[in-house]
Design an enzyme around this catalytic site. Sequence first.
Site, PDB file in Angstrom:
ATOM      1  N   LYS A   1      43.783   6.459  -6.475  1.00 24.04           N
ATOM      2  CA  LYS A   1      43.975   5.994  -5.087  1.00 24.04           C
ATOM      3  C   LYS A   1      43.450   4.567  -4.904  1.00 24.04           C
ATOM      4  O   LYS A   1      44.110   3.737  -4.285  1.00 24.04           O
ATOM      5  CB  LYS A   1      43.250   6.930  -4.102  1.00 24.04           C
ATOM      6  CG  LYS A   1      43.727   8.370  -4.129  1.00 24.04           C
ATOM      7  CD  LYS A   1      43.066   9.219  -3.061  1.00 24.04           C
ATOM      8  CE  LYS A   1      41.581   9.406  -3.226  1.00 24.04           C
ATOM      9  NZ  LYS A   1      41.173  10.232  -4.368  1.00 24.04           N
TER      10      LYS A   1
ATOM     11  N   ARG B   1      40.558  14.406   4.337  1.00 22.31           N
ATOM     12  CA  ARG B   1      40.162  15.154   3.150  1.00 22.31           C
ATOM     13  C   ARG B   1      39.872  16.614   3.467  1.00 22.31           C
ATOM     14  O   ARG B   1      39.438  17.365   2.592  1.00 22.31           O
ATOM     15  CB  ARG B   1      38.890  14.518   2.620  1.00 22.31           C
ATOM     16  CG  ARG B   1      38.877  14.221   1.162  1.00 22.31           C
ATOM     17  CD  ARG B   1      37.588  13.443   0.892  1.00 22.31           C
ATOM     18  NE  ARG B   1      37.314  13.352  -0.490  1.00 22.31           N
ATOM     19  CZ  ARG B   1      37.477  12.234  -1.196  1.00 22.31           C
ATOM     20  NH1 ARG B   1      37.923  11.139  -0.629  1.00 22.31           N
ATOM     21  NH2 ARG B   1      37.171  12.231  -2.460  1.00 22.31           N
TER      22      ARG B   1
ATOM     23  N   ARG C   1      35.098   6.694 -16.801  1.00 22.66           N
ATOM     24  CA  ARG C   1      35.208   5.461 -16.001  1.00 22.66           C
ATOM     25  C   ARG C   1      33.919   4.637 -16.072  1.00 22.66           C
ATOM     26  O   ARG C   1      32.813   5.159 -15.951  1.00 22.66           O
ATOM     27  CB  ARG C   1      35.494   5.835 -14.550  1.00 22.66           C
ATOM     28  CG  ARG C   1      35.479   4.660 -13.594  1.00 22.66           C
ATOM     29  CD  ARG C   1      36.219   4.950 -12.331  1.00 22.66           C
ATOM     30  NE  ARG C   1      35.604   6.006 -11.523  1.00 22.66           N
ATOM     31  CZ  ARG C   1      36.121   6.428 -10.363  1.00 22.66           C
ATOM     32  NH1 ARG C   1      37.255   5.913  -9.916  1.00 22.66           N
ATOM     33  NH2 ARG C   1      35.525   7.388  -9.677  1.00 22.66           N
TER      34      ARG C   1
ATOM     35  N   ARG D   1      29.625   5.348 -11.873  1.00 22.56           N
ATOM     36  CA  ARG D   1      29.339   5.891 -10.543  1.00 22.56           C
ATOM     37  C   ARG D   1      28.492   7.152 -10.698  1.00 22.56           C
ATOM     38  O   ARG D   1      28.769   7.961 -11.585  1.00 22.56           O
ATOM     39  CB  ARG D   1      30.665   6.233  -9.840  1.00 22.56           C
ATOM     40  CG  ARG D   1      31.024   5.252  -8.747  1.00 22.56           C
ATOM     41  CD  ARG D   1      32.403   5.454  -8.222  1.00 22.56           C
ATOM     42  NE  ARG D   1      32.631   6.761  -7.597  1.00 22.56           N
ATOM     43  CZ  ARG D   1      33.745   7.085  -6.942  1.00 22.56           C
ATOM     44  NH1 ARG D   1      34.726   6.197  -6.821  1.00 22.56           N
ATOM     45  NH2 ARG D   1      33.905   8.277  -6.410  1.00 22.56           N
TER      46      ARG D   1
ATOM     47  N   ARG E   1      33.401  18.028  -7.743  1.00 21.70           N
ATOM     48  CA  ARG E   1      34.346  17.282  -6.888  1.00 21.70           C
ATOM     49  C   ARG E   1      35.748  17.890  -6.983  1.00 21.70           C
ATOM     50  O   ARG E   1      36.468  17.983  -5.991  1.00 21.70           O
ATOM     51  CB  ARG E   1      34.390  15.806  -7.308  1.00 21.70           C
ATOM     52  CG  ARG E   1      33.177  15.027  -6.840  1.00 21.70           C
ATOM     53  CD  ARG E   1      32.963  13.779  -7.657  1.00 21.70           C
ATOM     54  NE  ARG E   1      33.923  12.725  -7.423  1.00 21.70           N
ATOM     55  CZ  ARG E   1      34.149  11.727  -8.264  1.00 21.70           C
ATOM     56  NH1 ARG E   1      33.502  11.658  -9.421  1.00 21.70           N
ATOM     57  NH2 ARG E   1      35.011  10.791  -7.966  1.00 21.70           N
TER      58      ARG E   1
END
Length: 217
Positions: free
Chosen positions: A13, A89, A128, A161, A172
Amino acid sequence: MNLVLFGPPGSGKGTQSERLVKQYAMTHISTGDALRSAIRQKTETGKKAQTLIEKGELVGDDLVTELLRDIIAPLRSNTDSFLFDGYPRTVTQVSRLNAICDEFRLTQPAVINLHVPEESLILRLTGRRICADCKSTFNVYFKPTRQAGVCDACAGPLTKRVDDSAETTRERLRVYHEQTAPVLGIYGELGALYTIDATGSSDNVFRKIHAIIEENY
Ligand code: ADP
C-alpha cells in the site's frame, strides 16, 4: 476522485501510494505513518498507540478516526482527491469514513484491494529493511543491499520496523483476517471494489491500478 488503497500488511500500500500521489496529484493519508509520527513526537495519541502497534494490534477506532479527521480538516479546502492508505481497517471505520466524507463533502471512495498470498506477505514484512537516513526500502530476501545493513542509495544504516518481527507479523496478519478483511464484503456490496493480484513487480501492480482509474474515473 477519492481512493482507498486496501490490503493486508505487506501488500504494498505504501509503495503504490507514493506512485499514485506522483501521477494523480492526490493527497496521501496513511494512518500508519500518522501514528508512527505521533509516537516519535510523543503526543498523547502516540503514547496510547505505541504498545498496540508494537504488539501488532489495531489502535482504537475512536483514536484513529479522530487523527484522520484532524489531518483532513485543514487540507480539505485545497484538496479534491484523497488517497486513504490503511483506513478503514474495521467495519466500524467504514461508517466513520462515510460520515467524514459527508461532513467534508467528499465523494465516496473507490477501493482498490491489493491481493498477495500469505507466504509472500510474511517474507515481505520480516525481510523489510528501511534506511534510517533516506528511507529507501530493501528486503533481505527479494532486494538485498550490496553490503548487509548498509543502504545502497546513501550508505545510511538500515533499520527494521518494530512490528516487522516474525511474531508481530503473524499477529498483524491474524488481526487483518479477523477485523480488516470483513471490510471487503461491505465495499463489494456497494460495487466500488476492485481487487488486483499484487504479487508482481511494483511497476506491474501500478499499471493495473492505473488501468482501473483510467477506465472508471
Ligand atoms: P501495515 O499495513 O503494514 O500493517 P500500517 O503502517 O498501515 O502498516 O499500520 C501500522 C500499524 O498502525 C497497524 O498494525 C495498527 O496497529 C496501526 N494502524 C494503522 N492504521 C490503523 C487503523 N485504520 N485502525 C487501527 N489501527 C491502525
